[in-house]
Structures are given as C-alpha cells and as structure tokens.
Design a protein around this motif. Structure first.
Motif, PDB file in Angstrom:
ATOM      1  N   LYS A  90     -22.226   9.576 -33.957  1.00  0.00           N
ATOM      2  CA  LYS A  90     -21.743   9.049 -32.824  1.00  0.00           C
ATOM      3  C   LYS A  90     -20.274   9.912 -32.665  1.00  0.00           C
ATOM      4  O   LYS A  90     -20.126  10.348 -31.439  1.00  0.00           O
ATOM      5  CB  LYS A  90     -21.160   7.558 -33.148  1.00  0.00           C
ATOM      6  CG  LYS A  90     -20.342   6.951 -32.141  1.00  0.00           C
ATOM      7  CD  LYS A  90     -20.521   5.445 -32.400  1.00  0.00           C
ATOM      8  CE  LYS A  90     -19.504   4.505 -31.329  1.00  0.00           C
ATOM      9  NZ  LYS A  90     -19.330   5.125 -30.041  1.00  0.00           N
ATOM     10  N   VAL A  91     -19.638  10.228 -33.625  1.00  0.00           N
ATOM     11  CA  VAL A  91     -18.356  11.108 -33.554  1.00  0.00           C
ATOM     12  C   VAL A  91     -18.804  12.442 -32.972  1.00  0.00           C
ATOM     13  O   VAL A  91     -17.976  12.999 -32.214  1.00  0.00           O
ATOM     14  CB  VAL A  91     -17.807  11.216 -35.001  1.00  0.00           C
ATOM     15  CG1 VAL A  91     -16.435  12.189 -34.827  1.00  0.00           C
ATOM     16  CG2 VAL A  91     -17.353   9.731 -35.420  1.00  0.00           C
ATOM     17  N   THR A  94     -22.821  11.697 -29.778  1.00  0.00           N
ATOM     18  CA  THR A  94     -22.857  10.533 -28.887  1.00  0.00           C
ATOM     19  C   THR A  94     -21.644  10.676 -27.780  1.00  0.00           C
ATOM     20  O   THR A  94     -21.746  10.520 -26.766  1.00  0.00           O
ATOM     21  CB  THR A  94     -23.233   9.357 -29.451  1.00  0.00           C
ATOM     22  OG1 THR A  94     -24.245   9.556 -30.489  1.00  0.00           O
ATOM     23  CG2 THR A  94     -23.411   8.181 -28.475  1.00  0.00           C
ATOM     24  N   ASP A  95     -20.581  10.610 -28.495  1.00  0.00           N
ATOM     25  CA  ASP A  95     -19.274  10.525 -27.608  1.00  0.00           C
ATOM     26  C   ASP A  95     -18.817  11.902 -26.944  1.00  0.00           C
ATOM     27  O   ASP A  95     -17.778  11.831 -26.434  1.00  0.00           O
ATOM     28  CB  ASP A  95     -18.054  10.038 -28.617  1.00  0.00           C
ATOM     29  CG  ASP A  95     -18.444   8.563 -28.969  1.00  0.00           C
ATOM     30  OD1 ASP A  95     -19.311   7.814 -28.301  1.00  0.00           O
ATOM     31  OD2 ASP A  95     -18.113   8.050 -30.060  1.00  0.00           O
ATOM     32  N   SER A  96     -19.559  12.839 -27.323  1.00  0.00           N
ATOM     33  CA  SER A  96     -19.162  14.209 -26.745  1.00  0.00           C
ATOM     34  C   SER A  96     -19.352  14.173 -25.206  1.00  0.00           C
ATOM     35  O   SER A  96     -20.574  13.959 -24.837  1.00  0.00           O
ATOM     36  CB  SER A  96     -19.762  15.316 -27.513  1.00  0.00           C
ATOM     37  OG  SER A  96     -19.785  16.534 -26.693  1.00  0.00           O
ATOM     38  N   PRO A  97     -18.240  14.557 -24.349  1.00  0.00           N
ATOM     39  CA  PRO A  97     -18.590  14.754 -22.981  1.00  0.00           C
ATOM     40  C   PRO A  97     -19.673  15.820 -22.513  1.00  0.00           C
ATOM     41  O   PRO A  97     -20.546  15.770 -21.700  1.00  0.00           O
ATOM     42  CB  PRO A  97     -17.226  15.031 -22.634  1.00  0.00           C
ATOM     43  CG  PRO A  97     -16.340  14.600 -23.504  1.00  0.00           C
ATOM     44  CD  PRO A  97     -17.097  14.603 -24.743  1.00  0.00           C
ATOM     45  N   GLN A 100     -23.253  14.439 -23.339  1.00  0.00           N
ATOM     46  CA  GLN A 100     -23.473  13.255 -22.148  1.00  0.00           C
ATOM     47  C   GLN A 100     -23.958  14.238 -21.026  1.00  0.00           C
ATOM     48  O   GLN A 100     -24.764  13.878 -20.227  1.00  0.00           O
ATOM     49  CB  GLN A 100     -22.220  12.347 -22.166  1.00  0.00           C
ATOM     50  CG  GLN A 100     -22.016  11.513 -23.149  1.00  0.00           C
ATOM     51  CD  GLN A 100     -20.826  10.609 -23.124  1.00  0.00           C
ATOM     52  OE1 GLN A 100     -20.099  10.749 -21.982  1.00  0.00           O
ATOM     53  NE2 GLN A 100     -20.420   9.883 -24.118  1.00  0.00           N
TER      54      GLN A 100
END
Length: 123
Positions: A90-91, A94-97, A100
């Motif tokens: 996630k760190v 998943t949360d990386s622009p 995404q």
C-alpha cells in the motif's frame, strides 16, 4: 516461483524494448529521417510500433502484479506476514500516483482503445 520469474522477465523486456524505441526517436539521424515529408509512412509505422510496445508493457505490468499477488496469497495465506506485506504494498505501490496512472492507462489501452499518438518537431 519459476512462472513469477518468467512474468518479471517479460515485464523487464517489454519495458526495455519500449524505452529503446523511444530513445531511438531522440537520435537526430533517426528523427530527421522520420520527419522527412516523403517518409510519412515510416513515421506512422514508428508510432504504431510505440503503441504496440506500450500495450505489451502495460499488459505485462498488470500480469506481474497479479502473479505476485497470487504467489503472496499462496505462500503467506491469512497470516500476520501477509498483512505486513499488504501494508508495504500500500505504501510503496497502491498509493503511488505513478502506479495509479500506469494502471489507469493499462485499463484504458486494453479495454477501450490505444492512446492517440502524435509527434512534434521542435527546433
């Protein structure tokens, strides 16, 4: 594990092939050749090859993600280690622009249409 290594190698090879082609476009002799008015079909073919390699890269990126997830599920099951692994993902991903963006581009390219390409010559 062998199939995960194969998936990783496919991803790396697709990335490298796309990168090499894009770098080739930066070479003055290649770019000038492609920009010659009489060579428009070559420029079009070059852009199509960029899209082909981009599609391969995007598909292999998603495959690698899915294959890694499957392996983690099989090896870690429903354990604390799996929860820690998911938290790290996630760190880091998943949360990386950027991640995404790549996933959204992959979804668009594989489920809707390939992106529109164009080339611009600057002096």
């Amino acid at each position: 594990m062998d199939w995960l290594g194969t998936s990783y190698r496919a991803f790396v090879q697709n990335y490298n092939e796309l990168k090499v082609l894009l770098q080739k476009f930066k070479e003055p002799n290649v770019a000038l050749e492609l920009w010659t008015v009489t060579n428009r079909p070559q420029l079009d073919a070059f852009q199509e090859e960029v899209l082909r390699r981009l599609q391969n890269y995007l598909a292999s990126a998603k495959s690698l993600v899915q294959h890694s997830r499957r392996l983690a599920d099989e090896m870690l099951g429903n354990t604390e280690s799996h929860k820690q692994y998911d938290a790290l993902l996630k760190v880091g991903f998943t949360d990386s622009p950027l991640v995404q963006f790549v996933e959204d581009l992959r979804d668009y390219a594989l489920h809707n249409q390939l992106p529109v390409t164009s080339a611009v010559l600057y002096w």
